[in-house]
Design a protein around this motif. Structure first.
Motif, PDB file in Angstrom:
ATOM      1  N   GLU B  46       0.832  -1.213   0.000  1.00  0.00           N
ATOM      2  CA  GLU B  46       0.000   0.000   0.000  1.00  0.00           C
ATOM      3  C   GLU B  46       0.866   1.262   0.000  1.00  0.00           C
ATOM      4  OE1 GLU B  46      -3.440   0.312   2.288  1.00  0.00           O
ATOM      5  OE2 GLU B  46      -4.139  -1.706   1.826  1.00  0.00           O
ATOM      6  N   GLY B  50       1.162   4.166  -2.981  1.00  0.00           N
ATOM      7  CA  GLY B  50       0.816   5.549  -2.639  1.00  0.00           C
ATOM      8  C   GLY B  50      -0.505   5.669  -1.926  1.00  0.00           C
ATOM      9  N   LEU B  51      -1.020   4.570  -1.425  1.00  0.00           N
ATOM     10  CA  LEU B  51      -2.309   4.598  -0.730  1.00  0.00           C
ATOM     11  C   LEU B  51      -2.141   4.802   0.769  1.00  0.00           C
ATOM     12  CD1 LEU B  51      -3.985   1.619  -2.615  1.00  0.00           C
ATOM     13  CD2 LEU B  51      -4.354   4.058  -3.002  1.00  0.00           C
ATOM     14  N   LEU B  65      -0.251   2.939 -12.510  1.00  0.00           N
ATOM     15  CA  LEU B  65      -0.285   1.891 -11.497  1.00  0.00           C
ATOM     16  C   LEU B  65      -1.548   1.049 -11.654  1.00  0.00           C
ATOM     17  CD1 LEU B  65       0.631   0.795  -8.590  1.00  0.00           C
ATOM     18  CD2 LEU B  65      -0.883   2.562  -7.690  1.00  0.00           C
ATOM     19  N   ALA B  66      -1.419  -0.254 -11.392  1.00  0.00           N
ATOM     20  CA  ALA B  66      -2.601  -1.120 -11.285  1.00  0.00           C
ATOM     21  C   ALA B  66      -2.395  -1.983 -10.054  1.00  0.00           C
ATOM     22  CB  ALA B  66      -2.748  -1.986 -12.529  1.00  0.00           C
ATOM     23  N   ILE B  67      -3.480  -2.325  -9.411  1.00  0.00           N
ATOM     24  CA  ILE B  67      -3.353  -3.083  -8.161  1.00  0.00           C
ATOM     25  C   ILE B  67      -4.480  -4.113  -8.025  1.00  0.00           C
ATOM     26  CG2 ILE B  67      -4.623  -1.325  -6.829  1.00  0.00           C
ATOM     27  CD1 ILE B  67      -2.643  -1.894  -4.495  1.00  0.00           C
ATOM     28  N   PHE B  69      -6.094  -5.901  -4.924  1.00  0.00           N
ATOM     29  CA  PHE B  69      -6.091  -5.913  -3.456  1.00  0.00           C
ATOM     30  C   PHE B  69      -6.343  -7.315  -2.916  1.00  0.00           C
ATOM     31  CE2 PHE B  69      -7.313  -1.518  -4.412  1.00  0.00           C
ATOM     32  CZ  PHE B  69      -6.492  -0.811  -3.549  1.00  0.00           C
ATOM     33  N   GLN B  70      -5.917  -7.531  -1.684  1.00  0.00           N
ATOM     34  CA  GLN B  70      -6.155  -8.818  -1.038  1.00  0.00           C
ATOM     35  C   GLN B  70      -7.655  -9.070  -0.871  1.00  0.00           C
ATOM     36  OE1 GLN B  70      -3.966  -9.107   2.597  1.00  0.00           O
ATOM     37  NE2 GLN B  70      -4.285 -11.300   2.796  1.00  0.00           N
ATOM     38  N   ASP B  71      -8.417  -7.988  -0.629  1.00  0.00           N
ATOM     39  CA  ASP B  71      -9.868  -8.155  -0.459  1.00  0.00           C
ATOM     40  C   ASP B  71     -10.628  -7.812  -1.751  1.00  0.00           C
ATOM     41  OD1 ASP B  71      -9.464  -5.462  -0.539  1.00  0.00           O
ATOM     42  OD2 ASP B  71     -10.397  -4.991   1.368  1.00  0.00           O
ATOM     43  N   ALA B  73     -11.719  -5.612  -3.600  1.00  0.00           N
ATOM     44  CA  ALA B  73     -12.248  -4.251  -3.805  1.00  0.00           C
ATOM     45  C   ALA B  73     -12.982  -4.134  -5.140  1.00  0.00           C
ATOM     46  CB  ALA B  73     -11.117  -3.210  -3.711  1.00  0.00           C
ATOM     47  N   LEU B  74     -14.043  -4.926  -5.281  1.00  0.00           N
ATOM     48  CA  LEU B  74     -14.860  -4.889  -6.502  1.00  0.00           C
ATOM     49  C   LEU B  74     -16.115  -4.062  -6.247  1.00  0.00           C
ATOM     50  CD1 LEU B  74     -14.663  -8.702  -7.296  1.00  0.00           C
ATOM     51  CD2 LEU B  74     -13.337  -6.897  -8.410  1.00  0.00           C
ATOM     52  N   ALA B  87     -12.379   0.577 -13.886  1.00  0.00           N
ATOM     53  CA  ALA B  87     -10.947   0.777 -13.611  1.00  0.00           C
ATOM     54  C   ALA B  87     -10.195   1.266 -14.851  1.00  0.00           C
ATOM     55  CB  ALA B  87     -10.338  -0.522 -13.113  1.00  0.00           C
ATOM     56  N   GLY B  90     -10.043   5.621 -17.459  1.00  0.00           N
ATOM     57  CA  GLY B  90      -9.097   6.697 -17.771  1.00  0.00           C
ATOM     58  C   GLY B  90      -8.015   6.293 -18.753  1.00  0.00           C
ATOM     59  N   ARG B 128      -8.571  -7.297 -13.794  1.00  0.00           N
ATOM     60  CA  ARG B 128      -8.629  -5.829 -13.783  1.00  0.00           C
ATOM     61  C   ARG B 128      -7.221  -5.237 -13.703  1.00  0.00           C
ATOM     62  NH1 ARG B 128     -11.974  -3.452  -8.884  1.00  0.00           N
ATOM     63  NH2 ARG B 128     -10.184  -4.276  -7.760  1.00  0.00           N
ATOM     64  N   ALA B 129      -6.383  -5.845 -12.842  1.00  0.00           N
ATOM     65  CA  ALA B 129      -5.022  -5.327 -12.674  1.00  0.00           C
ATOM     66  C   ALA B 129      -4.203  -5.512 -13.952  1.00  0.00           C
ATOM     67  CB  ALA B 129      -4.345  -6.012 -11.500  1.00  0.00           C
TER      68      ALA B 129
END
Lengths: 248, 197
Positions: B46, B50-51, B65-67, B69-71, B73-74, B87, B90, B128-129
């Motif tokens: 994180e 930059g989060l 950046l693409a990420i 997450f462990q959870d 985040a959908l 996602a 842009g 997505r990432a």
């Protein structure tokens, strides 16, 4: 809507029971009320007055939602604004509608604007607070994901913030929409020359009990129609999303 | 250089989880971060994304950046295709990438996250990432659902992303996970520092 025949049957039974107890002068039999309603419908008065009340209530709800949702979304993005706005809105929320009706009558005189102002004043605070709550309750992980992928702000608003706020807003909208007709009717009763509330007032002044019951039935019918026709439709996409289905 | 962490230290209250971490990722490089749960891997990712602002130290990151997450985040109210579209909104030409990446991860485009298994949600987060084609792809525990096919599906695009010039930083607590792209394996030691394995 499946409960409507049962509800009508129950209302009819209760109506006849009331007639038997209080007498037809104080509580007219349901058949006489229906005949009175049919007479008002045939003369066109029923629909004209209903349309007046509906348009005033709808305009009030529209203004309250435009202002409440817009301000709620803006304030939700700033914790400082939330801190500033919440006490004032909570105080406004606690203000009884009769205060707004009285002020509107002083400021604008009696007329069609009074019910609209009363509806705006009565429904704006709950809509604003619900929207604010919806923004504040958004999953911070979704915000982090949006930041990481540099999702443009308009897309975030349209596809993340608004759908997240929707269930909160819907609860407030359902509550305020059904309350709006009662508010509009009360405001018309006190401060308007026409509309369903004003007709209830004049029926009361003339002790026209059939008219009083008939106009009251119309106010209740509008409330039921609004809930069944509009609110129930809006609830469907929320339920579908909770079940993990595509919206119908 | 895509990512450079210098002297990154992070504390939660009085508990220090990272201490003086230095890490540099170049284009085309893949770094695997291993270690048991609670060691600070997700915190480091994180900070790299930059989060999360580190208590001390600097983070220098270049490019997109693409990420994952462990959870996951959908977005729960939109389907698989909608989650990717969101996602990629842009990114020029992002819409054209949706169908191929969903197909690659074996995901139906019209399924909502609430109707998906845990493994499918993880695959969607990975799709997505990778679909973002970012300069730095960060994956937090990407292979947590091996039974659902997450590991197999997630491992394949990793070398592909690295070969395309993107850097990949991923964490795992399963020490047997070794995608072909991994050029370095690092672990957070007991003192919160980073050590090569």
């Amino acid at each position: 809507m499946t409960a409507v025949p049962g509800l009508l049957l129950l209302a009819t039974a209760l109506g006849y029971a009331a007639t038997a107890i209080a007498g037809p002068a104080l509580s007219p039999p349901p058949a006489a009320v229906v005949l009175h309603l049919l007479g008002l419908a045939a003369g066109g008065d029923l629909f004209i007055e209903a349309a007046r009340t509906l348009s005033r209530g709808a305009l009030g709800i529209l203004i309250a939602n435009l202002l409440g949702v817009g301000a709620g979304l803006a304030a939700g993005c700033s914790t400082r604004l939330v801190r500033l706005a919440r006490p004032a809105l909570t105080a406004l929320n606690a203000c009884p509608p009769v205060v707004w009706i009285s002020l509107a009558m002083v400021w604008m005189g009696t007329g069609g604007a009074v019910p609209t102002v009363a509806v705006v004043a009565g429904t704006l605070p709950p809509v604003f607070l619900a929207t604010l709550e919806g923004v504040a309750s958004q999953d911070p992980r979704l915000r982090a994901m949006s930041r990481a992928f540099a999702v443009p702000a308009p897309v975030r608003l349209a596809r993340m913030v608004v759908p997240g706020v929707f269930p909160f807003w819907l609860a407030a909208f359902a509550h305020t929409s059904s309350a709006a007709w009662k508010l509009a009717a009360v405001a018309e009763y006190l401060g308007a020359a026409d509309g369903l509330g004003a007709r209830i007032y004049w029926a009361y002044r003339r002790l026209d009990m059939e008219g009083l019951y008939a106009w009251t039935a119309m106010v209740v019918a509008i409330g039921v129609l609004v809930d069944a026709g509009l609110i129930a439709r809006l609830r469907r996409p929320v339920r579908s999303a909770r079940r993990g289905e595509a919206a119908p | 250089m895509i990512l450079r962490l210098r002297g990154v230290t992070h504390q939660f209250g009085s508990r220090r989880v990272l201490s003086g971490v230095d890490l540099t990722l170049a284009a085309g490089e893949g770094v695997r971060l291993v270690g048991p749960s609670g060691r600070g891997k997700s915190t480091l990712l994180e900070i790299a994304a930059g989060l999360l602002a580190p208590t001390r130290g600097t983070v220098d990151r270049r490019g997109r950046l693409a990420i994952a997450f462990q959870d996951d985040a959908l977005l729960p109210w939109t389907d698989a295709a909608g989650n990717l579209a969101y996602a990629l909104a842009g990114i020029p030409g992002g819409r054209q990438r949706i169908a191929p990446w969903l197909e690659r991860f074996g995901l139906p485009p019209d399924l909502l996250p609430g109707a998906m298994s845990g493994g499918m949600c993880r695959r969607l987060a990975l799709a997505r990432a990778f679909a973002a084609g970012a300069d730095l792809t960060i994956l937090d525990e990407p292979f947590a659902f091996p039974a659902a096919g997450g590991r197999a599906a997630g491992a394949r695009p990793t070398p592909h992303r690295a070969a395309a010039g993107g850097a990949v930083l991923h964490s795992t607590h399963q020490t047997e996970d070794t995608p072909a792209s991994t050029s370095r394996t690092l672990a957070i030691d007991d003192s919160g520092g980073l050590a090569g394995l």
